[in-house]
Design a protein around this motif. Sequence first.
Motif, short mmCIF file in Angstrom:
data_model
loop_
_atom_site.label_atom_id
_atom_site.label_comp_id
_atom_site.label_asym_id
_atom_site.label_seq_id
_atom_site.Cartn_x
_atom_site.Cartn_y
_atom_site.Cartn_z
N THR A 53 7.08 -3.99 4.44
CA THR A 53 5.88 -3.87 5.26
C THR A 53 4.65 -3.84 4.37
O THR A 53 4.61 -3.10 3.38
CB THR A 53 5.92 -2.59 6.12
N VAL A 54 3.66 -4.64 4.71
CA VAL A 54 2.38 -4.65 4.01
C VAL A 54 1.35 -3.97 4.89
O VAL A 54 1.16 -4.34 6.05
CB VAL A 54 1.93 -6.08 3.67
N LEU A 55 0.70 -2.95 4.35
CA LEU A 55 -0.34 -2.23 5.07
C LEU A 55 -1.72 -2.66 4.59
O LEU A 55 -1.87 -3.11 3.45
CB LEU A 55 -0.19 -0.72 4.85
N SER A 56 -2.71 -2.50 5.43
CA SER A 56 -4.09 -2.74 5.03
C SER A 56 -4.56 -1.53 4.24
O SER A 56 -5.10 -0.57 4.79
CB SER A 56 -4.97 -2.95 6.26
N ALA A 57 -4.30 -1.54 2.94
CA ALA A 57 -4.56 -0.37 2.10
C ALA A 57 -4.49 -0.77 0.63
O ALA A 57 -4.13 -1.90 0.29
CB ALA A 57 -3.53 0.73 2.38
N GLY A 58 -4.83 0.18 -0.24
CA GLY A 58 -4.69 0.00 -1.67
C GLY A 58 -3.44 0.72 -2.17
O GLY A 58 -2.46 0.89 -1.43
N HIS A 59 -3.49 1.18 -3.41
CA HIS A 59 -2.34 1.87 -3.99
C HIS A 59 -2.06 3.19 -3.28
O HIS A 59 -0.90 3.56 -3.08
CB HIS A 59 -2.61 2.12 -5.48
N PHE A 60 -3.11 3.91 -2.88
CA PHE A 60 -2.94 5.21 -2.24
C PHE A 60 -2.78 5.05 -0.73
O PHE A 60 -3.47 5.72 0.06
CB PHE A 60 -4.15 6.10 -2.54
N PHE A 61 -1.87 4.20 -0.30
CA PHE A 61 -1.73 3.87 1.11
C PHE A 61 -1.44 5.08 1.98
O PHE A 61 -1.87 5.16 3.14
CB PHE A 61 -0.65 2.80 1.31
N TRP A 62 -0.70 6.07 1.46
CA TRP A 62 -0.33 7.24 2.26
C TRP A 62 -1.53 8.14 2.54
O TRP A 62 -1.54 8.85 3.54
CB TRP A 62 0.79 8.02 1.58
N LEU A 63 -2.54 8.10 1.66
CA LEU A 63 -3.78 8.83 1.92
C LEU A 63 -4.69 8.06 2.87
O LEU A 63 -5.41 8.65 3.68
CB LEU A 63 -4.53 9.10 0.61
N GLU A 64 -4.65 6.75 2.76
CA GLU A 64 -5.50 5.91 3.61
C GLU A 64 -4.96 5.80 5.03
O GLU A 64 -5.73 5.80 6.00
CB GLU A 64 -5.59 4.50 3.01
N GLN A 65 -3.64 5.70 5.16
CA GLN A 65 -3.02 5.51 6.46
C GLN A 65 -1.87 6.49 6.67
O GLN A 65 -0.70 6.10 6.74
CB GLN A 65 -2.52 4.07 6.60
N PRO A 66 -2.16 7.78 6.76
CA PRO A 66 -1.09 8.78 6.90
C PRO A 66 -0.29 8.63 8.20
O PRO A 66 0.93 8.83 8.20
CB PRO A 66 -1.82 10.11 6.84
N GLU A 67 -0.96 8.28 9.30
CA GLU A 67 -0.24 8.13 10.56
C GLU A 67 0.77 6.98 10.50
O GLU A 67 1.92 7.12 10.93
CB GLU A 67 -1.23 7.90 11.73
N GLN A 68 0.33 5.84 9.97
CA GLN A 68 1.23 4.71 9.85
C GLN A 68 2.35 4.99 8.85
O GLN A 68 3.49 4.58 9.06
CB GLN A 68 0.45 3.46 9.42
N THR A 69 2.01 5.70 7.78
CA THR A 69 3.03 6.06 6.79
C THR A 69 4.09 6.96 7.42
O THR A 69 5.30 6.73 7.24
CB THR A 69 2.39 6.78 5.60
N ALA A 70 3.67 7.97 8.17
CA ALA A 70 4.62 8.87 8.82
C ALA A 70 5.50 8.12 9.81
O ALA A 70 6.70 8.39 9.94
CB ALA A 70 3.86 10.01 9.53
N LYS A 71 4.91 7.15 10.51
CA LYS A 71 5.68 6.34 11.46
C LYS A 71 6.75 5.53 10.74
O LYS A 71 7.90 5.45 11.19
CB LYS A 71 4.74 5.41 12.22
#
Length: 265
Positions: free
Chosen positions: A231-249
């Motif tokens: 999965t590719v997210l609209s984010a940088g290296h710190f994707f879990w800080l940028e998109q915590p809801e999507q990361t948790a999902k």
Amino acid sequence: MPTERSFKHIRRGAGSPLLLVQGTAATHLHWGKRLMSLLAASFDVVAYDHRGVGYSALACESFTVADLADDAVGLLDELGWPRAHVMGVSMGGVVAQELALRHPNRVESLLLGCTHTGGAGSPALASDVLASAIVHGDKPATLRNIFRVGVKDPERVRRGAWEEYRDAALTLPVDPRTTALQIGAVALHSTAERLHRINVPTHVVHGDTDRLVPVESGEKLASTIPGAHFTVLSAGHFFWLEQPEQTAKLVAETCSAPSREEVPL
């Protein structure tokens, strides 16, 4: 064999066991309060400090990625967890791969974020990018620069992400000597030729604007692990800080995936 070291960790929530493995120069605080809160709603989640990092015991000698994987197993033993779902990011993703390869009976599923297979050409070293972010004698400015490199768009990043990163780095600074040992361990390690042995549900996640580990590294990693999703997210290296809801999902989806049949070695 697992070490007898004691590792500082925090434990939140209730549910299936979930172990979080952080990357280079990061502590348990770098997961951020928002993601930890979301994960704790569904999991018995533990985030810990690697050897030489945060409140864990000092690292006075060099170590290997295999040592770090054994450290994780030692923590699982301490927690009384026979198996756990594992999420590892950056260097922690390399450790998580080795954990699944070295101790396959201890891992239920894997989520590997912004990571790679290790080795001398490791993109995570990105020394030129990080060196340009350093402002000598001004740690807050350096942290701000690293954060700007680590996220997709610092001007549009989620409210609170910068504060979570800044507070984690200032509360528990990581000794540069330990960071150097971590970088050295990853440079001397590779999982590339053994990934076909991983036989648990695996999801590889990467930010599309990762400046430290190119998205192609994540794509290659996913293509090498049998049955892995990418999965590719609209984010940088710190994707879990940028998109915590999507990361948790994505964590929840990975952990609920059916077990795979054993893959021949």
